[in-house]
Enzyme design. Structure first.
Site, PDB file in Angstrom:
ATOM      1  N   CYS A  32      -8.657  10.374   1.104  1.00  0.00           N
ATOM      2  CA  CYS A  32      -9.098   9.345   2.051  1.00  0.00           C
ATOM      3  C   CYS A  32     -10.591   9.512   2.403  1.00  0.00           C
ATOM      4  O   CYS A  32     -11.444   9.258   1.575  1.00  0.00           O
ATOM      5  CB  CYS A  32      -8.212   9.350   3.296  1.00  0.00           C
ATOM      6  SG  CYS A  32      -8.321   7.809   4.255  1.00  0.00           S
ATOM      7  N   HIS A  37      -2.821   8.768   1.141  1.00  0.00           N
ATOM      8  CA  HIS A  37      -2.442  10.096   1.635  1.00  0.00           C
ATOM      9  C   HIS A  37      -1.188  10.597   0.917  1.00  0.00           C
ATOM     10  O   HIS A  37      -0.071  10.215   1.274  1.00  0.00           O
ATOM     11  CB  HIS A  37      -2.178  10.044   3.143  1.00  0.00           C
ATOM     12  CG  HIS A  37      -3.406   9.869   3.965  1.00  0.00           C
ATOM     13  ND1 HIS A  37      -4.144  10.933   4.440  1.00  0.00           N
ATOM     14  CD2 HIS A  37      -4.046   8.751   4.390  1.00  0.00           C
ATOM     15  CE1 HIS A  37      -5.184  10.478   5.125  1.00  0.00           C
ATOM     16  NE2 HIS A  37      -5.148   9.159   5.108  1.00  0.00           N
ATOM     17  N   GLU A  47       0.148  13.452   1.144  1.00  0.00           N
ATOM     18  CA  GLU A  47       0.868  14.404   1.991  1.00  0.00           C
ATOM     19  C   GLU A  47       1.869  13.733   2.923  1.00  0.00           C
ATOM     20  O   GLU A  47       2.767  14.394   3.472  1.00  0.00           O
ATOM     21  CB  GLU A  47      -0.121  15.249   2.805  1.00  0.00           C
ATOM     22  CG  GLU A  47      -0.845  14.530   3.928  1.00  0.00           C
ATOM     23  CD  GLU A  47      -2.099  13.781   3.511  1.00  0.00           C
ATOM     24  OE1 GLU A  47      -2.936  13.508   4.390  1.00  0.00           O
ATOM     25  OE2 GLU A  47      -2.235  13.446   2.308  1.00  0.00           O
TER      26      GLU A  47
END
Length: 218
Positions: free
Chosen positions: A80, A168, A170
């Site tokens: 990001c 993202h 994660e």
């Protein structure tokens, strides 16, 4: 104690601790450090991850540190804000998105030959959270993935193990995010996945005993 490790540079993202958790789930050791307090990068650092951030690289007070390690052969995954930062400092262009992109998106296309996207599903769902977008990549940067709204959703740098993700991986809503992280850390970086928290505690106690001898430690 010497561990192969991932160095996570934190730019203030709400998801930074989640990055560390996902890495831990892969039995890989990581350390989080503030972006402006980069520790010495020794031979134990096998990968560097740049986190997201609430800032824009276009902000006057944006966190834009020197990233001298980019010139070394250490693999880098920029997420990001981190991806925008790498593009920006190398001559790319970052613009405000027409609308803030927050929520689910799907990869309309990605480079299936890239090791980063091995075993990733067609039209894979990812999680976006950004107000800027990369509108032009620097020379030697290549687009790896796009969504319907974001042309540059992922990129890599030619002849380097440097990757940027606008989304993202994660976050739980990135359905193949764990696969992407594993591809990067295991296949690209070569981590052995032999670290566990319990083993680390035992090693830490042993290390302290060696250092303090018979002295008592609280």
């Amino acid at each position: 104690m010497q561990h192969e490790k991932v160095l996570i540079l934190d730019f203030g993202s709400q998801y930074t601790q989640l990055i560390a958790r996902r890495i831990r789930e892969l039995n890989i050791y990581s350390e989080i450090h503030p972006f402006n307090k980069v520790p010495e990068i020794d031979n134990n650092v096998k990968a560097i991850i740049l986190s997201g951030s609430p800032f824009s690289v276009r902000d006057e007070k944006a966190p834009i540190p020197k990233l001298d390690f980019i010139d070394r052969d250490i693999p880098v995954l920029a997420i990001c804000y981190g991806a925008q930062l790498l593009a920006y400092i190398n001559g790319g262009e970052i613009s405000a998105s027409k609308i803030r992109e927050y929520g689910r998106a799907n990869l309309s296309s990605f480079d299936m030959m890239s090791p980063l996207f091995k075993d990733v599903s067609d039209n894979s769902q990812v999680w976006m959270s950004h107000g800027d977008t990369i509108t032009k990549l620097p020379e030697s940067f290549n687009v790896l993935a796009s969504t319907n709204e974001v042309e540059i959703a992922a990129y890599n740098v030619s002849n380097k193990k440097i990757y940027g993700l606008q989304f993202h991986p994660e976050v739980y809503h990135s359905k193949d995010g764990h696969i992407i992280l594993k591809n990067f850390l295991v296949d690209i970086c070569g981590f052995s996945q032999d670290w566990t928290p319990s083993a680390f505690v035992e090693e830490a106690i042993s290390y302290l005993r060696e250092q303090v001898g018979k002295e008592k430690v609280v």
